[in-house]
Design a protein around this motif. Sequence first.
Motif, PDB file in Angstrom:
ATOM      1  N   ARG A 186       0.516  -1.058  -0.314  1.00 30.68           N
ATOM      2  CA  ARG A 186       0.127   0.337   0.093  1.00 30.68           C
ATOM      3  C   ARG A 186       0.860   1.402  -0.320  1.00 30.68           C
ATOM      4  O   ARG A 186       0.608   2.462  -0.201  1.00 30.68           O
ATOM      5  N   VAL A 187       1.967   1.409   0.586  1.00 34.26           N
ATOM      6  CA  VAL A 187       3.327   2.123   0.569  1.00 34.26           C
ATOM      7  C   VAL A 187       4.267   2.842   0.093  1.00 34.26           C
ATOM      8  O   VAL A 187       5.026   3.123  -0.023  1.00 34.26           O
TER       9      VAL A 187
ATOM     10  N   ARG B 238      11.976  -0.025   9.636  1.00 33.89           N
ATOM     11  CA  ARG B 238      13.354   0.968   9.180  1.00 33.89           C
ATOM     12  C   ARG B 238      13.839   0.683   8.054  1.00 33.89           C
ATOM     13  O   ARG B 238      14.780   1.142   7.406  1.00 33.89           O
ATOM     14  N   ARG B 239      14.477  -0.753   7.817  1.00 32.62           N
ATOM     15  CA  ARG B 239      14.499  -1.666   6.540  1.00 32.62           C
ATOM     16  C   ARG B 239      14.907  -0.666   5.060  1.00 32.62           C
ATOM     17  O   ARG B 239      15.195  -0.203   4.449  1.00 32.62           O
ATOM     18  N   TYR B 240      12.611  -1.336   5.473  1.00 28.48           N
ATOM     19  CA  TYR B 240      12.024  -0.467   3.855  1.00 28.48           C
ATOM     20  C   TYR B 240      12.566   1.163   3.304  1.00 28.48           C
ATOM     21  O   TYR B 240      12.702   1.093   2.478  1.00 28.48           O
TER      22      TYR B 240
ATOM     23  N   THR C 151       7.468   4.720   5.387  1.00 25.79           N
ATOM     24  CA  THR C 151       7.213   4.216   6.419  1.00 25.79           C
ATOM     25  C   THR C 151       7.093   4.260   8.413  1.00 25.79           C
ATOM     26  O   THR C 151       6.295   4.056   8.268  1.00 25.79           O
ATOM     27  N   GLU C 152       6.649   5.309   8.585  1.00 26.51           N
ATOM     28  CA  GLU C 152       6.597   5.670   9.642  1.00 26.51           C
ATOM     29  C   GLU C 152       5.302   5.723  10.391  1.00 26.51           C
ATOM     30  O   GLU C 152       5.786   5.539  11.359  1.00 26.51           O
TER      31      GLU C 152
ATOM     32  N   ALA D 222       3.770   0.599  15.559  1.00 29.57           N
ATOM     33  CA  ALA D 222       4.240  -0.347  16.605  1.00 29.57           C
ATOM     34  C   ALA D 222       5.124   0.260  18.111  1.00 29.57           C
ATOM     35  O   ALA D 222       4.752  -0.385  19.171  1.00 29.57           O
ATOM     36  N   LEU D 223       5.401   1.298  18.302  1.00 23.54           N
ATOM     37  CA  LEU D 223       5.505   2.150  18.914  1.00 23.54           C
ATOM     38  C   LEU D 223       4.239   1.749  20.361  1.00 23.54           C
ATOM     39  O   LEU D 223       4.674   1.711  21.183  1.00 23.54           O
TER      40      LEU D 223
END
Length: 197
Positions: free
Chosen positions: A16-17, A127-129, A137-138, A144-145
């Motif tokens: 989607r992103v 983070r990897r992407y 991807t923030e 998640a955080l």
Amino acid sequence: MEALRLKELPRAGWARVGVQSPESVAAHSWGVAWLVVALCPPHLDRGRALAIAILHDLAEVRVGDLTPQDGVPKAEKARREREALVGMVAALPNAEALTALAEEYGVSPEGRLVKALDKLDMLLQARRYAEAQGVDTEEFVASALAALEGEWAGLTRRPGAVSRRRGPPDGLHPPFMALKPMRGRPHPLLMTLPYPT
């Protein structure tokens, strides 16, 4: 075998992103299982947590990788996934045990650990992407955080342990803290996290 199709199902949120060649749901499940191996606290049953990690997204072979953007209510998503899982394992001799293990996700101590590590795997992959493809991807990192903040301390504290101090119980650090910057530099725990970053 139907379960092998999980290797071919891309994670919908990444697509989607705009992530190119996003990981499969099976790759994500492997990431969660690896985190269980690496980070399971000693007072939890690692084998049970591993089984839950392997089963936690298996139903997506039939129902797809539903995300909040699909507009499916949580109760309906849970119903579809349970029905799919029951159907997928029905012919196995341990079908009831497998279904019971899958239903521990987010409920039993091991299931809560797997749910937390599910979010951690998503955060690390985000983070990897972001680094590899420059994709924003923030939203995944923030989600998640938010999910992890209150969860980790309760999982890592041994039953009956009481801590009057703030911070990680029994010297166990929440691994997601490794990804928060500290005075503009990566957090020092980043180097101790047993997962590729």
